[in-house]
Design an enzyme around this catalytic site. Structure first.
Site, PDB file in Angstrom:
ATOM      1  N   HIS A 138       0.833  -1.199   0.000  1.00  0.00           N
ATOM      2  CA  HIS A 138       0.000   0.000   0.000  1.00  0.00           C
ATOM      3  C   HIS A 138       0.869   1.252   0.000  1.00  0.00           C
ATOM      4  O   HIS A 138       1.919   1.299   0.640  1.00  0.00           O
ATOM      5  CB  HIS A 138      -0.928   0.012   1.219  1.00  0.00           C
ATOM      6  CG  HIS A 138      -2.132   0.882   1.027  1.00  0.00           C
ATOM      7  ND1 HIS A 138      -2.072   2.246   1.123  1.00  0.00           N
ATOM      8  CD2 HIS A 138      -3.420   0.578   0.722  1.00  0.00           C
ATOM      9  CE1 HIS A 138      -3.276   2.754   0.901  1.00  0.00           C
ATOM     10  NE2 HIS A 138      -4.116   1.766   0.644  1.00  0.00           N
ATOM     11  N   HIS A 139       0.409   2.285  -0.726  1.00  0.00           N
ATOM     12  CA  HIS A 139       1.177   3.525  -0.842  1.00  0.00           C
ATOM     13  C   HIS A 139       1.307   4.233   0.510  1.00  0.00           C
ATOM     14  O   HIS A 139       2.207   5.061   0.706  1.00  0.00           O
ATOM     15  CB  HIS A 139       0.508   4.459  -1.848  1.00  0.00           C
ATOM     16  CG  HIS A 139       1.482   5.250  -2.662  1.00  0.00           C
ATOM     17  ND1 HIS A 139       2.646   5.770  -2.130  1.00  0.00           N
ATOM     18  CD2 HIS A 139       1.476   5.621  -3.973  1.00  0.00           C
ATOM     19  CE1 HIS A 139       3.309   6.416  -3.087  1.00  0.00           C
ATOM     20  NE2 HIS A 139       2.623   6.343  -4.203  1.00  0.00           N
ATOM     21  N   ALA A 140       0.442   3.927   1.455  1.00  0.00           N
ATOM     22  CA  ALA A 140       0.595   4.498   2.795  1.00  0.00           C
ATOM     23  C   ALA A 140       1.870   4.003   3.460  1.00  0.00           C
ATOM     24  O   ALA A 140       2.369   4.620   4.414  1.00  0.00           O
ATOM     25  CB  ALA A 140      -0.612   4.136   3.662  1.00  0.00           C
TER      26      ALA A 140
END
Length: 467
Positions: A138-140
């Site tokens: 995930h880009h988080a």
């Protein structure tokens, strides 16, 4: 317990069933070099050992109804490698098309937020005897620089398994505390945010005025919402189309040296030529240049007095792509000039402004607005912010081994957004330029044509170099 920054959390708030906010690394490996031979259970066990020294892979999200600030990371005390690492085989004949179709299907699936936000697939059955490994994070959790660093932790310069960093093994995101989460969130929201807002407003006003002045005088970056509309600038669905290609980095450098430009300039010129050819064949080429957004890392940048922690340390640079130039040589020269103009403008802007404003992202409100934006197809009702997202991430210029298997290619694939449905990501490694292209299959099921265009454009420029 580690609180997410506003920018990291924004990738959670932006995510909907159609707009998936994970990044992908597609790695091609040669299993014949694995000590003791390839075995999925053995590879998964070795990966479990190495993950113990990668804290990012062991943390998961936590939140509370009483928390008015961004969520937090906590250690996953029930971490199970079998929930993250899987195997699958492509159908015969196991060619590039079959791999791309399978990866497109996997790319359209959401990550389970109840566990650490990553998964890895071993894809077997390739015609050439190699194995593809698809990593989704995930880009988080990562940006371009941190994903390259993560790859370095999973890969080695020799087939032999490395010793682990004891400090990384001992590092932990910690446990959860509802009271601490709520109180800390309230302090951030009611005390720190107003102070930060007072500091940001005058800086942002100066940037906005300067940007408009430069944009209308054609001496800086193009302003948002001034890009021509293409088939990529439409609402998207969860269906993904993927294409990958690889070109020689030495060939790219030959072009770079011949025209006195940078590797990034050549990449922008190749992308502009490939997109021009693709849209021209469909009789959809705009009469104005396309606008690209180029992510720019701000790792190591002096953050001054702005409180902007977090994993994602990135800004964005807008630049025109020379898709209006029919001559390949003119495109290289134009790409270099347009890029220089945009870089000079971007250098005048505090790279932490975007991250600082992201701290104010309202979680529930932003998530609901994003869902409404997608459900009502609002991306079709306003001019595109830009046309295509183009990233260029430098990697190691030497051979790598993934869990003992020689790496032959690493293809990066970034997310797409409503109204911004084309992502081209380039990763240089071991003498090659690896290009990953991701789009929405409903609008561009044939992105392999764009991928092939990179090699075609490079071939023409090499002929000019030889002449």
């Amino acid at each position: 317990m580690q609180r997410l920054s506003g920018l990291d959390a924004s990738f959670l708030y932006l995510e909907t069933r159609s707009q998936l906010m994970h990044v992908i690394g597609l790695i091609e490996i040669d299993p014949s070099t694995v000590p003791g031979g390839y075995s999925f259970p053995r590879m998964r066990s070795e990966l479990e050992r190495r993950v113990s020294a990668i804290p990012t892979f062991r943390r998961k999200l936590d939140n509370s109804l009483l928390n008015i600030d961004h969520p937090v990371w906590i250690e996953d005390d029930d971490f199970d490698i079998e929930r993250h690492v899987h195997r699958v085989a492509v159908p015969a004949p196991g060619g590039e098309r079959e791999v791309a179709d399978l990866c497109g299907h996997l790319a359209g699936q959401t990550l389970d937020r109840g566990k650490p936000l990553w998964e890895l697939w071993f894809i077997e059955g390739l015609a050439d005897g190699k194995i593809a490994v698809m990593l989704r994070v995930h880009h988080a959790n990562v940006d371009g620089v941190t994903s390259a660093e993560m790859l370095a932790q999973l890969c080695t310069m020799t087939p032999e398994p490395p010793d682990l960093d004891s400090q990384q093994v001992a590092e932990s995101a910690g446990g959860t505390s509802r009271a601490t989460m709520a109180v800390g969130g309230a302090v951030n929201y009611f005390v720190q945010r107003p102070i930060a807002m007072a500091k940001l407003l005058p800086r942002t006003l100066d940037i906005s005025v300067g940007w408009l002045r430069r944009s209308f005088s054609n001496t800086g970056m193009p302003a948002p919402f001034r890009a021509p509309r293409t088939r990529f600038n439409a609402p998207i669905s969860p269906h993904r189309s993927i294409a990958i290609t690889q070109v020689s980095l030495d060939d790219v450098k030959r072009v770079k040296n011949r025209f006195g430009v940078t590797v990034n300039d050549v990449v922008l010129a190749l992308a502009g030529g490939a997109l021009r050819s693709y849209l021209e064949d469909k009789d959809e080429l705009p009469d104005r240049p396309l606008v690209g957004m180029v992510p720019v890392s701000v790792h190591g940048l002096d953050e001054k007095d702005l409180v902007v922690p977090g994993t994602n340390k990135v800004s964005g640079m807008f630049t025109l792509l020379p898709t209006d130039r029919p001559d390949p040589v003119e495109r290289v020269e134009a790409a270099a000039e347009l890029s220089r103009r945009s870089k000079a403008h971007h250098a005048e802007i505090d790279g932490n402004i975007l991250r600082a404003w992201a701290q104010f992202a309202p979680g529930t409100t932003m998530a609901n607005l994003m869902k409404l934006y997608g459900d009502r197809n609002l991306a079709a009702s306003h001019p595109p912010v830009f046309n295509v997202l183009i990233s260029n991430v430098p990697g190691p210029d030497f051979p790598l081994y993934f869990l003992g298997a020689r790496v032959s290619a690493v293809y990066p694939l970034g997310p797409i957004f409503h109204g911004l449905g084309l992502n081209i990501t380039v990763f240089s490694a071991d003498g090659h330029l690896n290009i990953g292209i991701l789009s929405c299959a409903d609008h561009a099921p044939d992105v392999s044509v764009i991928a092939n265009g990179f090699a075609d454009q490079l071939k023409v420029l090499l002929e000019v170099c030889e002449a």
